[in-house]
Design a protein around this motif. Structure first.
Motif, PDB file in Angstrom:
ATOM      1  N   SER A 853      -1.414   3.787   5.519  1.00 55.70           N
ATOM      2  CA  SER A 853      -0.605   4.235   4.387  1.00 55.70           C
ATOM      3  C   SER A 853       0.752   3.535   4.370  1.00 55.70           C
ATOM      4  N   TYR A 854       1.412   3.471   5.524  1.00 48.46           N
ATOM      5  CA  TYR A 854       2.708   2.789   5.569  1.00 48.46           C
ATOM      6  C   TYR A 854       2.566   1.307   5.235  1.00 48.46           C
ATOM      7  N   GLU A 855       1.525   0.685   5.759  1.00 44.10           N
ATOM      8  CA  GLU A 855       1.319  -0.743   5.499  1.00 44.10           C
ATOM      9  C   GLU A 855       1.060  -1.006   4.022  1.00 44.10           C
ATOM     10  N   TYR A 856       0.350  -0.094   3.362  1.00 43.58           N
ATOM     11  CA  TYR A 856       0.095  -0.259   1.922  1.00 43.58           C
ATOM     12  C   TYR A 856       1.420  -0.219   1.158  1.00 43.58           C
ATOM     13  N   ALA A 857       2.294   0.738   1.498  1.00 46.34           N
ATOM     14  CA  ALA A 857       3.582   0.838   0.808  1.00 46.34           C
ATOM     15  C   ALA A 857       4.400  -0.435   1.017  1.00 46.34           C
ATOM     16  N   LEU A 858       4.434  -0.953   2.240  1.00 43.80           N
ATOM     17  CA  LEU A 858       5.203  -2.161   2.510  1.00 43.80           C
ATOM     18  C   LEU A 858       4.622  -3.375   1.797  1.00 43.80           C
ATOM     19  N   LEU A 859       3.301  -3.455   1.738  1.00 42.06           N
ATOM     20  CA  LEU A 859       2.666  -4.565   1.036  1.00 42.06           C
ATOM     21  C   LEU A 859       3.020  -4.530  -0.448  1.00 42.06           C
ATOM     22  N   SER A 860       3.051  -3.347  -1.018  1.00 44.19           N
ATOM     23  CA  SER A 860       3.400  -3.209  -2.433  1.00 44.19           C
ATOM     24  C   SER A 860       4.855  -3.596  -2.680  1.00 44.19           C
ATOM     25  N   TRP A 861       5.732  -3.300  -1.737  1.00 38.69           N
ATOM     26  CA  TRP A 861       7.172  -3.466  -1.939  1.00 38.69           C
ATOM     27  C   TRP A 861       7.731  -4.742  -1.298  1.00 38.69           C
ATOM     28  N   GLN A 862       6.929  -5.770  -1.231  1.00 38.82           N
ATOM     29  CA  GLN A 862       7.412  -7.015  -0.625  1.00 38.82           C
ATOM     30  C   GLN A 862       8.630  -7.578  -1.362  1.00 38.82           C
ATOM     31  N   ASP A 863       8.653  -7.423  -2.688  1.00 35.77           N
ATOM     32  CA  ASP A 863       9.738  -7.955  -3.510  1.00 35.77           C
ATOM     33  C   ASP A 863      10.471  -6.827  -4.226  1.00 35.77           C
ATOM     34  N   ALA A 864      10.616  -5.692  -3.574  1.00 36.40           N
ATOM     35  CA  ALA A 864      11.187  -4.509  -4.223  1.00 36.40           C
ATOM     36  C   ALA A 864      12.686  -4.653  -4.432  1.00 36.40           C
ATOM     37  N   ASP A 865      13.217  -3.824  -5.316  1.00 36.91           N
ATOM     38  CA  ASP A 865      14.655  -3.774  -5.579  1.00 36.91           C
ATOM     39  C   ASP A 865      15.410  -3.357  -4.319  1.00 36.91           C
ATOM     40  N   PRO A 866      16.679  -3.779  -4.203  1.00 39.87           N
ATOM     41  CA  PRO A 866      17.480  -3.376  -3.033  1.00 39.87           C
ATOM     42  C   PRO A 866      17.581  -1.857  -2.874  1.00 39.87           C
ATOM     43  N   GLU A 867      17.534  -1.127  -3.999  1.00 38.20           N
ATOM     44  CA  GLU A 867      17.650   0.334  -3.921  1.00 38.20           C
ATOM     45  C   GLU A 867      16.517   0.966  -3.122  1.00 38.20           C
ATOM     46  N   LEU A 868      15.394   0.254  -2.978  1.00 38.54           N
ATOM     47  CA  LEU A 868      14.269   0.798  -2.216  1.00 38.54           C
ATOM     48  C   LEU A 868      14.314   0.425  -0.735  1.00 38.54           C
ATOM     49  N   GLN A 869      15.319  -0.326  -0.332  1.00 36.80           N
ATOM     50  CA  GLN A 869      15.369  -0.769   1.056  1.00 36.80           C
ATOM     51  C   GLN A 869      15.387   0.393   2.053  1.00 36.80           C
ATOM     52  N   PRO A 870      16.099   1.511   1.768  1.00 37.07           N
ATOM     53  CA  PRO A 870      16.034   2.633   2.733  1.00 37.07           C
ATOM     54  C   PRO A 870      14.602   3.142   2.938  1.00 37.07           C
ATOM     55  N   ARG A 871      13.815   3.188   1.904  1.00 35.05           N
ATOM     56  CA  ARG A 871      12.437   3.667   2.051  1.00 35.05           C
ATOM     57  C   ARG A 871      11.576   2.621   2.761  1.00 35.05           C
ATOM     58  N   ILE A 872      11.848   1.360   2.477  1.00 35.77           N
ATOM     59  CA  ILE A 872      11.120   0.301   3.179  1.00 35.77           C
ATOM     60  C   ILE A 872      11.437   0.347   4.664  1.00 35.77           C
ATOM     61  N   GLN A 873      12.714   0.550   4.977  1.00 33.96           N
ATOM     62  CA  GLN A 873      13.101   0.644   6.382  1.00 33.96           C
ATOM     63  C   GLN A 873      12.471   1.866   7.046  1.00 33.96           C
ATOM     64  N   GLU A 874      12.369   2.941   6.282  1.00 32.65           N
ATOM     65  CA  GLU A 874      11.719   4.155   6.792  1.00 32.65           C
ATOM     66  C   GLU A 874      10.268   3.880   7.166  1.00 32.65           C
ATOM     67  N   ALA A 875       9.565   3.145   6.328  1.00 34.47           N
ATOM     68  CA  ALA A 875       8.172   2.815   6.614  1.00 34.47           C
ATOM     69  C   ALA A 875       8.063   1.903   7.831  1.00 34.47           C
ATOM     70  N   ARG A 876       8.971   0.933   7.959  1.00 32.93           N
ATOM     71  CA  ARG A 876       8.924   0.030   9.108  1.00 32.93           C
ATOM     72  C   ARG A 876       9.196   0.783  10.412  1.00 32.93           C
ATOM     73  N   GLN A 877      10.151   1.690  10.359  1.00 32.04           N
ATOM     74  CA  GLN A 877      10.448   2.466  11.562  1.00 32.04           C
ATOM     75  C   GLN A 877       9.265   3.348  11.949  1.00 32.04           C
ATOM     76  N   ALA A 878       8.593   3.877  10.952  1.00 29.10           N
ATOM     77  CA  ALA A 878       7.422   4.712  11.232  1.00 29.10           C
ATOM     78  C   ALA A 878       6.329   3.886  11.901  1.00 29.10           C
ATOM     79  N   LEU A 879       6.110   2.685  11.409  1.00 24.78           N
ATOM     80  CA  LEU A 879       5.099   1.821  12.024  1.00 24.78           C
ATOM     81  C   LEU A 879       5.465   1.486  13.464  1.00 24.78           C
ATOM     82  N   ALA A 880       6.743   1.309  13.717  1.00 18.58           N
ATOM     83  CA  ALA A 880       7.178   0.956  15.071  1.00 18.58           C
ATOM     84  C   ALA A 880       6.956   2.097  16.050  1.00 18.58           C
ATOM     85  N   ARG A 881       7.092   3.334  15.598  1.00 16.21           N
ATOM     86  CA  ARG A 881       6.945   4.461  16.518  1.00 16.21           C
ATOM     87  C   ARG A 881       5.507   4.953  16.661  1.00 16.21           C
ATOM     88  N   LEU A 882       4.639   4.505  15.753  1.00 14.89           N
ATOM     89  CA  LEU A 882       3.245   4.941  15.854  1.00 14.89           C
ATOM     90  C   LEU A 882       2.586   4.332  17.083  1.00 14.89           C
TER      91      LEU A 882
END
Length: 889
Positions: A853-882
């Motif tokens: 699920s996290y990987e799908y969100a990150l794949l979708s948001w490869q070129d996302a607006d800067p305003e979504l960076q906190p959520r992108i970072q949230e997904a990356r951190q989640a992947l790191a702790r899994l």
């Protein structure tokens, strides 16, 4: 048991005690026969009488009647339907006038005793007395008959009440004055049923035609979904495989496969017996026998065994002078023991009668211990018109190849020849469903030519059962899917039932909160049963493979689809274009992109609907911009908005909503309401005045033509009022939504869906006021009520999807992550839902699913607006702790 013969047709009847049955009784006799006989002399009269008898018998057969008795110049015949007896009497009168004869006819409907030539009872006496009251050329009917055909368009003249000799009381009689409007002249031997304006109406929505019962209550507590692997053939009745017939004349080629369909329909209506579906049978046959070749017995039985049949039927259709001879032999599929044989001979224009006779002979040969020998009448479930029948069979061949335009034309031809041909109407409805934007027939979307019960009664039992399930699924997805699950248990060899189960999952599974993967397994089962004769399942599987960006699977399925459709299947050009754009090598992709301006708009539109995977969004957006620049593109759905939304380009998505309505009249405020509310919901910074302006304009837009996803704009307008705690505006929106449910603003949708939108708005307000338990009950009810037709991927945010989002969020608030998972999983293609789903899976300890699920969100948001960076970072951190995934070497 006794035998009797009718011409060269031999039948067996099993009788135990006096038989009583309902029938329509027709008496005819010649007026002034004595005078005419004296005028012509014995020889001349006998020749004329022989011609009279031949013509009367031909008309009786043509209208599906049974000759019960002949005395002098009079006939007694019985019919199962009064309308056929009336038309037969009219046709006999017209035919006799060509001979210079006048006949009188009497018709009555009643219970009779006995069968065949041994027919009696008071009803027969009444029919005879009615005929005796008729004048030259007159057709008299009893009041019973007139009442039975009320509404069918027959024209009668009241002849008052009359005493009938030997019959108690007086009887009210009516003289036939005309057939229904639009009935063609009843030329002898060439009559075709009428197509009146009343009959030229067809269902726009099968759910309205076949709607059954009250609305369905969704039961989340139901057990796990049925998988194809769990279906056991032992649940089904013994199967009989009707193999393609051998023919001795090229003009009889229609009957090579046509007999497979006709006899299968007949035999499938018999208790305790199951006909192997013709598509499954023909697929196995095509693998073993070259085209038009005559298979030896060993090969034929081997094909039957491969379908799982217990019995095999092999036969021939042979021209013998001006007649046809139908022969059949029945064997045990395993062991090859011959169980019996049958043969009937008759005129080509009585083919349906011959098939019925042959069916009865076949049934005699089968072990039928403890069951009733059914009286199967093909004419009742198909058609009386040979022209209609052949057109229908041609349409079936085209339908199996996914040539839905060609099939629709053939089914229309069948309906034009017989407007009461239920199977042709049902199949035409199927072709309409495949092309809603570009209807395959002018009859698509019109009302049916009969009421529900009459329509179903003319369908074979299995087809009627399937239509009921398909109707239920539009009113309650879970119950409809469960009905189809039961059907595949009963008919495990039927690819159409498996296909409809898969199609139900595909379109309704998310609404029913059921796993769409089960639907794709059902589609694969349909293909396994009929890999070369059932094209429909390939279409959805190809769409799914594109959504998964599985290029190898797309290529494999596309090759098979192209082969079985002979290069003419629905959307084949769009499939090829999408493959080149999405999966071609660099040179192919560059060449295809450069040629986009030359691609027809419908093909390009369909191709872009396939490219919904995040890996393909870049090329999809590029091609969409080419498409949207065309003047002939209909922009009402804002497809570019959704691509930008999924890619996380929310600012650009917002700009897409800033469309001048005068330049794009189809992109009205009502279409923008769910989109702009969704942007607000995920945190896009929109000026409050602008947001309220668009939502209010959408709620006020009552222009005709609103579509299924945009009918409840008060829902979003009222929800925004709740978000701002403007309770006065909320109450006004709720009142308007309730009024829409009651009034004419339903725009063709059911009041139930409108009521569901009102209930959803109430539930959302309860939630925001802190009444969570009441909110859950209201929102769950609303989610079941609101129509949720869509696909398992790429579904825009309509009312039902919005309610599922709210329920997912609410379930997280109350500490019910498993319930939240069901709701978010049903809209998993939205990256915001995928992010939520990742958190849910983490809480449940399902780390592999969380990672996906996290990987799908990150794949979708490869070129996302800067305003979504906190959520992108949230997904990356989640992947790191899994926990790291376990490697399976």
């Amino acid at each position: 048991m006794f035998e009797h013969s009718l011409g060269n047709e031999r039948s067996i009847l099993y009788v135990s005690g006096p038989q009583r049955s309902l029938a329509t009784i027709l008496f005819t006799d010649i007026v002034g026969s004595t005078e005419r006989a004296a005028e012509l002399g014995d020889r001349g009269w006998q020749e004329l009488l022989a011609e009279h008898h031949a013509r009367v018998r031909r008309e009786i057969r043509r209208f599906g009647g049974n000759e019960a008795n002949t005395a002098g110049d009079g006939f007694l015949a019985t019919f199962e339907r009064p309308a056929r007896a009336i038309r037969c009497a009219w046709a006999i009168r017209e035919s006799m006038r060509e001979l210079g004869l006048e006949v009188r006819s009497g018709i009555h409907a009643a219970e009779v005793e006995g069968a065949g030539r041994d027919l009696g009872g008071i009803g027969v006496h009444i029919g005879a007395r009615i005929a005796s009251q008729a004048g030259p050329g007159e057709v008299l009917v009893s009041s019973t008959v007139r009442e039975l055909v009320t509404g069918a368009g027959f024209q009668f003249e009241d002849r008052g009440s009359r005493p009938l000799k030997g019959v108690p009381e007086e009887w009210h009689l009516y003289a036939l004055k005309g057939l229904p409007a639009g009935t063609p002249a009843l030329r002898p031997g060439r009559w075709v049923p009428e197509v009146s304006r009343r009959h030229l109406a067809m269902a726009g929505a099968l759910a309205l035609l076949l709607g059954i019962g009250a609305f369905v209550v969704l039961r989340p507590e139901s057990g796990p979904a049925l998988t194809p692997e769990e279906v056991l053939a032992a649940d089904a009745d013994p199967g009989i495989a009707v193999l393609p017939f051998w023919v001795n004349d090229a003009e009889l080629d229609t009957w090579r496969e046509g007999m497979v369909d006709l006899l299968s329909v007949n035999l499938d209506g018999v208790p305790d017996l199951r006909a192997i579906d013709s598509r499954t049978l023909l697929a196995r046959w095509g693998e073993a026998v070259p085209d038009t070749a005559r298979a030896d017995l060993a090969t034929a039985l081997a094909v039957a065994r491969r379908t799982g049949a217990r019995y095999a039927l092999v036969g021939t259709v042979v021209a013998v002078g001006s007649d046809l001879r139908l022969s059949a032999e029945v064997y045990e599929a395993r062991g090859g023991a011959k169980l019996g044989s049958a043969q009937v001979v008759g005129a080509p224009d009585s083919m349906l009668v011959l098939v019925n006779r042959l069916t009865m002979e076949v049934l005699r040969a089968l072990p039928r211990e403890g069951s009733v020998l059914a009286d199967v009448d093909l004419a009742e479930v198909t058609t009386d018109s040979l022209v209609a029948l052949k057109a229908f069979l041609s349409g079936e061949v085209l339908y199996r190849r996914a040539d839905f335009q060609g099939a629709a034309a053939a089914f229309e031809q069948a309906i034009a020849s017989d407007s009461t041909f239920a199977l042709a109407w049902a199949r035409l409805d199927d072709t309409c469903g495949w092309n809603l934007e570009r209807p395959s027939s002018e009859l698509c979307g019109r009302e049916p030519p009969w009421e529900r019960d009459e329509y179903l009664s003319r369908l074979p039992a299995r087809k009627a059962e399937l239509r009921r399930a398909m109707a239920v699924i539009g009113r309650g997805a879970r119950e409809g899917i469960e009905a189809l699950q039961q059907m595949v248990r009963k008919y495990p060899d039927d690819p159409e039932v498996w296909y409809q189960l898969g199609d139900g999952y595909f379109h309704w599974g998310p609404w029913a909160l059921m796993d769409h993967a089960e639907g794709f397994r059902a589609l694969e089962r349909a293909i396994a049963l009929a890999p070369t004769t059932s094209a429909e399942p390939y279409i959805h599987l190809i769409q799914h493979a594109f959504a998964e960006a599985d290029s190898a699977r797309v290529a494999r399925l596309l090759e098979a689809y192209e082969r079985i459709t002979h290069g003419a299947g629905l959307d084949l050009a769009a499939f090829r274009l999408a493959f080149a754009l999405g999966f071609g090598d660099p040179a192919t992709r560059a060449q295809t992109r450069a040629a986009l301006d030359t691609i027809p708009t419908p093909t390009l539109t369909e191709a872009l609907l396939l490219l919904r995977n995040p890996r393909l969004f870049e090329v999809t957006e590029e091609a969409l911009r080419v498409l949207l620049a065309r003047p002939d593109h209909r922009q009402e759905w804002g497809p570019l908005f959704w691509i930008l939304y999924y890619r996380g380009k929310l600012g650009a998505a917002l700009d897409e909503l800033d469309v001048d309505v005068t330049e794009a009249p189809l992109f009205r405020p009502a279409y923008r309401a769910p989109q702009i509310y969704r942007l607000h919901q995920v945190g896009v910074d929109i000026a409050p005045d602008e947001l309220e302006r668009i939502l209010a304009a959408g709620a006020a837009d009552t222009t005709d033509g609103l579509r299924i996803r945009d009918f409840s704009t008060f829902l979003w307008f009222g929800a925004y009022a709740v978000d701002r705690e403007n309770w006065e505006q909320y109450a006004a929106a709720l009142d308007r939504q309730r009024a829409r449910a009651r009034g004419s603003l339903a725009q063709g949708l059911t009041a139930r869906s409108q009521e569901g939108a009102a209930r959803a708005l109430e539930g959302y307000a309860l939630w925001r006021r802190g009444q969570r338990a009441e909110a859950i009950r209201a929102l769950e009810t609303a989610q079941r009520q609101i129509n949720g037709f869509g696909t398992p991927f790429g579904t825009p945010f309509g009312p039902n999807t919005t309610v599922r989002w709210w329920l997912g969020e609410l379930m997280l608030e109350v500490g019910r992550p498993r319930d939240a998972e069901r709701y978010f999983k049903s809209i998993w293609t939205d990256p915001f839902a995928a992010l939520r789903l990742g958190k849910v899976y983490e809480e449940l300890g399902e780390f592999e699913e969380a990672r996906e699920s996290y990987e799908y969100a990150l794949l979708s948001w490869q070129d996302a607006d800067p305003e979504l960076q906190p959520r992108i970072q949230e997904a990356r951190q989640a992947l790191a702790r899994l926990p790291k995934p376990i490697r399976r070497d």
